[in-house]
Design a protein around this motif. Sequence first.
Motif, PDB file in Angstrom:
ATOM      1  N   LEU A  94       0.880  -1.167   0.000  1.00  0.00           N
ATOM      2  CA  LEU A  94       0.000   0.000   0.000  1.00  0.00           C
ATOM      3  C   LEU A  94       0.914   1.212   0.000  1.00  0.00           C
ATOM      4  N   LEU A 121      -0.321  -6.161   5.159  1.00  0.00           N
ATOM      5  CA  LEU A 121      -0.053  -5.022   4.291  1.00  0.00           C
ATOM      6  C   LEU A 121       1.414  -4.606   4.391  1.00  0.00           C
ATOM      7  N   LEU A 123       3.335  -1.496   4.075  1.00  0.00           N
ATOM      8  CA  LEU A 123       3.075  -0.061   4.053  1.00  0.00           C
ATOM      9  C   LEU A 123       4.324   0.704   3.630  1.00  0.00           C
ATOM     10  N   ASP A 143      -0.833   4.391  -4.336  1.00  0.00           N
ATOM     11  CA  ASP A 143      -2.190   3.865  -4.304  1.00  0.00           C
ATOM     12  C   ASP A 143      -3.163   4.854  -3.682  1.00  0.00           C
ATOM     13  N   TYR A 267      -7.410   8.990  -4.562  1.00  0.00           N
ATOM     14  CA  TYR A 267      -7.056   7.690  -5.138  1.00  0.00           C
ATOM     15  C   TYR A 267      -7.640   7.654  -6.541  1.00  0.00           C
ATOM     16  N   ALA A 276      -7.702  -2.184   0.774  1.00  0.00           N
ATOM     17  CA  ALA A 276      -6.552  -1.497   1.369  1.00  0.00           C
ATOM     18  C   ALA A 276      -6.765   0.012   1.398  1.00  0.00           C
ATOM     19  N   VAL A 277      -7.327   0.547   0.317  1.00  0.00           N
ATOM     20  CA  VAL A 277      -7.607   1.984   0.279  1.00  0.00           C
ATOM     21  C   VAL A 277      -8.652   2.354   1.328  1.00  0.00           C
TER      22      VAL A 277
END
Length: 306
Positions: A94, A121, A123, A143, A267, A276-277
Amino acid sequence: MLDVRRLRLLCDLARLDTIAAVAQAHMYTPSAVSQQLSALEREVGLPLLERTGRRVSLTAAGRVLVQHGETVLAALEQTTTALAALATGLSGPLRIGAFPTAVRTLLPATLVALAARHPGLDLMVTELDPVAVPDALHDHRLDVGLLHDYDVVPVRPDPMLDTVPLLDETVYLALPAGGGGSLREQRDADWIVASPGTLCQEVTLHVCRAAGFTPRVRHQADDFTTVLALVAAGQGVSLVPELATATPPTGVWLVPLQTRRRTRIAYRRGAATHPAVAAFVTEIRAASSTYGLPPATGRRPPHGDR
């Protein structure tokens, strides 16, 4: 069948106006972009660009292809989002872009919460000026990212990005202790402003001119921590957003103005429901909701923009 990568370049050309700007956004050479757009014209079988000297503009066919191309790119993003929703648990990268003040204040709590709830995730944070975030999103280098503008200098929305509001902040006039309290009293003061060409500098010039004067620039600094340190040292006055004033140094007075800075989460179109968003949006909103106003000490009553 049309090449999606070439279609994205054409849409970016419609947004950025020049082949050079498209090349810079994608880290290509202008020649490479021109070659890809020529190949797209061959795929379509119609001229997409009109060339006048070094300038290019879209033909009628080019404008139609951009209109439908934006829909195609958003649909592809929605497809990726739908597939991601089928996975068990969140995993993978992400990539987050944020401006320095947000990285210092909002991102730490956001990252901790995301890592605790979604350990799969990966990051990755990149500190970016908000003006660089749209290109990074379009080119899939990010993202999700944070954008901001000001009510006095609004920024035109990007048609290929979706955004949701995050913060609406007061902008403060930062003064050395003992300085005059209103904006108009700073007519003859030295000013600390951001670098030329930045939104922050444009806002300062706009606000000062609306108050009837042009600021006398003494120092240029883009980091608000540096700006406040210079103000505390008696080197001038400046405008700073609320997010940067949580712990002002000793000797700085903060006068609230009517000007507002507005931060939004951005986004690509079609990615709003990507797990994830959506997780990032939830956690950074939680972090911003717990962000309190700076202490009243050293803060004068509101004067407004007079």
